[in-house]
Design a protein around this motif. Structure first.
Motif, PDB file in Angstrom:
ATOM      1  N   TYR A   1      47.589  51.429  43.895  1.00 51.92           N
ATOM      2  CA  TYR A   1      48.771  50.598  43.652  1.00 51.92           C
ATOM      3  C   TYR A   1      50.033  51.211  44.248  1.00 51.92           C
ATOM      4  CZ  TYR A   1      47.497  46.429  41.088  1.00 51.92           C
ATOM      5  OH  TYR A   1      47.037  45.186  40.761  1.00 51.92           O
TER       6      TYR A   1
ATOM      7  N   GLY B   1      47.982  45.314  33.946  1.00 52.36           N
ATOM      8  CA  GLY B   1      47.302  46.456  33.338  1.00 52.36           C
ATOM      9  C   GLY B   1      47.708  47.786  33.936  1.00 52.36           C
ATOM     10  N   SER B   2      47.546  47.916  35.252  1.00 51.12           N
ATOM     11  CA  SER B   2      47.636  49.236  35.899  1.00 51.12           C
ATOM     12  C   SER B   2      49.043  49.834  35.929  1.00 51.12           C
ATOM     13  CB  SER B   2      47.116  49.140  37.334  1.00 51.12           C
ATOM     14  OG  SER B   2      45.789  48.670  37.339  1.00 51.12           O
TER      15      SER B   2
ATOM     16  N   ARG C   1      36.132  33.914  42.603  1.00 50.24           N
ATOM     17  CA  ARG C   1      35.295  34.601  41.610  1.00 50.24           C
ATOM     18  C   ARG C   1      35.026  33.582  40.505  1.00 50.24           C
ATOM     19  NH1 ARG C   1      37.234  40.473  39.495  1.00 50.24           N
ATOM     20  NH2 ARG C   1      38.623  39.221  38.218  1.00 50.24           N
TER      21      ARG C   1
ATOM     22  N   GLN D   1      49.465  39.422  32.429  1.00 43.78           N
ATOM     23  CA  GLN D   1      48.301  40.214  31.977  1.00 43.78           C
ATOM     24  C   GLN D   1      48.231  41.574  32.663  1.00 43.78           C
ATOM     25  OE1 GLN D   1      44.801  37.978  32.933  1.00 43.78           O
ATOM     26  NE2 GLN D   1      45.336  36.254  31.628  1.00 43.78           N
TER      27      GLN D   1
ATOM     28  N   LYS E   1      41.590  46.606  29.555  1.00 39.67           N
ATOM     29  CA  LYS E   1      40.397  47.076  30.268  1.00 39.67           C
ATOM     30  C   LYS E   1      40.732  48.314  31.066  1.00 39.67           C
ATOM     31  CE  LYS E   1      40.370  44.669  34.782  1.00 39.67           C
ATOM     32  NZ  LYS E   1      39.785  45.736  35.551  1.00 39.67           N
TER      33      LYS E   1
ATOM     34  N   ALA F   1      48.348  37.176  36.341  1.00 37.14           N
ATOM     35  CA  ALA F   1      49.188  38.216  36.952  1.00 37.14           C
ATOM     36  C   ALA F   1      48.634  39.626  36.791  1.00 37.14           C
ATOM     37  CB  ALA F   1      50.627  38.188  36.413  1.00 37.14           C
ATOM     38  N   GLY F   2      48.855  40.414  37.827  1.00 34.82           N
ATOM     39  CA  GLY F   2      48.507  41.828  37.812  1.00 34.82           C
ATOM     40  C   GLY F   2      49.686  42.643  38.310  1.00 34.82           C
ATOM     41  N   THR F   3      49.495  43.932  38.387  1.00 31.46           N
ATOM     42  CA  THR F   3      50.578  44.853  38.741  1.00 31.46           C
ATOM     43  C   THR F   3      51.135  44.603  40.146  1.00 31.46           C
ATOM     44  OG1 THR F   3      49.695  46.491  37.218  1.00 31.46           O
ATOM     45  CG2 THR F   3      51.078  47.338  38.987  1.00 31.46           C
TER      46      THR F   3
ATOM     47  N   GLN G   1      43.916  30.000  32.496  1.00 32.40           N
ATOM     48  CA  GLN G   1      43.926  31.355  33.058  1.00 32.40           C
ATOM     49  C   GLN G   1      43.886  31.186  34.571  1.00 32.40           C
ATOM     50  OE1 GLN G   1      42.839  34.844  31.970  1.00 32.40           O
ATOM     51  NE2 GLN G   1      41.494  35.418  33.643  1.00 32.40           N
TER      52      GLN G   1
ATOM     53  N   TYR H   1      44.274  33.822  37.579  1.00 27.73           N
ATOM     54  CA  TYR H   1      44.464  35.207  38.047  1.00 27.73           C
ATOM     55  C   TYR H   1      43.800  35.388  39.401  1.00 27.73           C
ATOM     56  CZ  TYR H   1      43.775  40.253  38.426  1.00 27.73           C
ATOM     57  OH  TYR H   1      43.755  41.550  38.875  1.00 27.73           O
TER      58      TYR H   1
ATOM     59  N   HIS I   1      46.637  44.255  30.113  1.00 32.30           N
ATOM     60  CA  HIS I   1      45.183  44.352  30.174  1.00 32.30           C
ATOM     61  C   HIS I   1      44.725  45.716  29.689  1.00 32.30           C
ATOM     62  CE1 HIS I   1      41.395  42.656  30.862  1.00 32.30           C
ATOM     63  NE2 HIS I   1      41.902  41.632  31.527  1.00 32.30           N
TER      64      HIS I   1
ATOM     65  N   GLN J   1      38.066  42.520  29.112  1.00 31.74           N
ATOM     66  CA  GLN J   1      37.141  41.728  29.934  1.00 31.74           C
ATOM     67  C   GLN J   1      35.806  41.523  29.239  1.00 31.74           C
ATOM     68  OE1 GLN J   1      39.090  40.361  32.013  1.00 31.74           O
ATOM     69  NE2 GLN J   1      38.193  40.731  34.015  1.00 31.74           N
TER      70      GLN J   1
HETATM   71  C1  PLP Z   1      41.766  38.782  34.564  1.00 29.75           C
HETATM   72  C2  PLP Z   1      42.636  39.962  34.879  1.00 29.75           C
HETATM   73  N1  PLP Z   1      43.928  39.931  34.485  1.00 29.75           N
HETATM   74  C3  PLP Z   1      44.749  40.967  34.723  1.00 29.75           C
HETATM   75  C4  PLP Z   1      44.305  42.117  35.364  1.00 29.75           C
HETATM   76  C5  PLP Z   1      45.279  43.267  35.500  1.00 29.75           C
HETATM   77  O1  PLP Z   1      45.452  43.722  36.742  1.00 29.75           O
HETATM   78  P1  PLP Z   1      46.142  45.106  37.119  1.00 29.75           P
HETATM   79  O2  PLP Z   1      45.422  46.227  36.470  1.00 29.75           O
HETATM   80  O3  PLP Z   1      45.897  45.089  38.554  1.00 29.75           O
HETATM   81  O4  PLP Z   1      47.549  45.018  36.705  1.00 29.75           O
HETATM   82  C6  PLP Z   1      42.970  42.178  35.804  1.00 29.75           C
HETATM   83  C7  PLP Z   1      42.502  43.356  36.529  1.00 29.75           C
HETATM   84  O5  PLP Z   1      41.484  43.400  37.172  1.00 29.75           O
HETATM   85  C8  PLP Z   1      42.113  41.078  35.539  1.00 29.75           C
HETATM   86  O6  PLP Z   1      40.829  41.085  35.919  1.00 29.75           O
END
Ligand code: PLP
Length: 403
Positions: free
Chosen positions: A277, A268-269, A175, A266, A77, A248-250, A202, A204, A75, A99
């Motif tokens: 985190y 990001g952090s 959401r 996906q 963003k 998926a996130g971190t 998707q 998440y 990600h 995003q």
């Molecule tokens: C749709 C979506 N995917 C992936 C992520 C990535 O998450 P992270 O930064 O927590 O790894 C986010 C973060 O808000 C998100 O909104």
């Protein structure tokens, strides 16, 4: 949108600074340092990347994805940087997520050619921009309504472009997204349009990322995976093939990777690893990530029982709690307002020394995404925060791109 950096970064290494002058990476006129300058010369407050730590994080996640046969679409963003997106792609990512439409435009304008807007867009004027961008780069988007699909179809027709479309499923976050049972009907709507390819689902769950205990997150992700699986079944039952489930996130990626349902991460952090985190108990199977993003600050006023630094919440976001004072155990950051941070002893009985007037203090931001959005540029440091040197300045290309 910022002017793009010139040239692709070499794989696995951060690229050097490619511009000079006081306005190199934005319109600010604060003192800038050039490559080779010692860390001590970086003006404060400054957003600093520890390049060595960031590269280790980048490679650890890339290796995890490879080892688990997962596509990686980090990600962007979080970092809002075309240079970093290209580094991630050079290390094996298939592309990046964003995003917002304006984030996609900023990154595409700076040379990123495979972007997924992992979010809904329903405004026709914005969809016209999405459709125009789809004619220039490989672009995908999420939908969760028939109206959104119809409007996107109209925009694509007008621009004579095509794109991949994911149906978003609400897997418990409450959401965006449709209930799993509605995923098949929406997939049919997407597939009915010549200009759209139904690319998958998707799924998440943002709220599950920050549950502190690893077992708690695992249990939450078990529910997420169950819902994602039933959405997948609803699509198949509607007579449509479901090529991919992405999410998926971190905080959760090890569970999606083990699910047998998801095919793309996906995250990001992980790349910068903020304080919030780091407060999670890591999952057993997760690679360890290091803090790689810091705010450099200095003490501007010293009291008897506190020190005041020149970084307030205009320098780092506090929505996820205060920053950690790096390398100074026993000191706590207290919000001092827009431009000030107050450092106090966390435990009044333990007499840890307060930093002196003029001394450097490194902060680990509570939340990396909104912290990055506050800055024009990154100062990229090689060789550590203590003895390292500035290697480059990188623009935050999509800074302020919130629409
Ligand atoms: C749709 C979506 N995917 C992936 C992520 C990535 O998450 P992270 O930064 O927590 O790894 C986010 C973060 O808000 C998100 O909104």
């Amino acid at each position: 949108m910022r002017e793009p950096e010139v040239g692709a970064p070499p794989a696995g290494r951060v690229p050097g600074r490619s511009r000079a002058g006081p306005h190199a990476a934005g319109a600010s006129t604060d003192a800038l340092v050039g490559p080779g300058a010692p860390v001590a010369a970086i003006d404060t407050p400054a957003l600093v990347i520890d390049a060595d730590a960031m590269e280790r994080n980048l490679e650890r996640m890339a290796a995890f994805a490879r080892a688990h046969g997962m596509r990686l679409r980090p990600h962007a963003k979080m970092h809002k940087s075309a240079l970093i997106a290209r580094l991630q792609m050079a290390a094996g990512a298939v592309g990046v997520c964003v995003q917002k439409t304006s984030e996609a435009e900023a990154l595409a304008g700076a040379g990123v050619n495979d972007i997924y807007i992992s979010n809904e867009v329903v405004d026709p004027a914005k969809l016209a921009r999405v459709a125009a961008l789809a004619a220039r780069v490989r672009l995908a988007i999420a939908v969760d309504s028939e109206l959104g699909i119809e409007r996107l179809a109209a925009a694509l027709r007008a621009a004579a472009s095509r794109m991949d479309v994911f149906v978003e499923v609400d897997v418990g976050h409450g959401r965006c997204g449709v209930p799993p049972s509605s995923a098949g009907v929406l997939a049919q709507h997407v597939a009915a349009h010549e200009a759209m390819r139904f690319a998958g689902l998707q799924a998440y769950h943002g709220g599950a990322q920050h549950l502190r205990g690893a077992a708690e997150r695992e249990a939450a992700l078990h529910r997420v995976v169950t819902l994602a699986r039933s959405a997948q079944a609803a699509v198949t039952a509607a007579g449509i093939a479901c090529p991919l489930v992405t999410g998926a996130g971190t905080g959760s990626f090890v569970f999606e990777a083990a699910s047998g349902v998801y095919g793309e991460l996906q995250v990001g952090s992980y790349l910068f690893m903020d304080r919030d985190y780091a407060d999670n108990e890591p999952a057993h199977a997760a690679p360890r990530f290091e803090h790689a993003l810091f705010v450099k600050s200095q003490v501007m006023s010293a009291g008897l029982s506190h020190a005041v630094i020149d970084a307030g919440h205009k320098s780092h976001a506090i929505d996820s709690g205060p920053p950690r004072v790096w390398g100074r155990d026993g000191l706590a950051y207290v919000n001092g307002g827009d431009e000030h941070g107050i450092l106090r002893r966390a435990d009044a009985a333990t007499p840890v020394p307060l930093p002196a007037l003029g001394e450097t203090v490194w902060l680990v931001p509570g939340h990396c995404d909104p912290t990055v959005n506050l800055h024009e540029r990154y100062v990229v440091v090689r060789g550590g925060l203590e003895h390292g040197v500035v290697e480059a300045l990188w623009p935050v290309d999509a800074r302020g791109c919130v629409g």
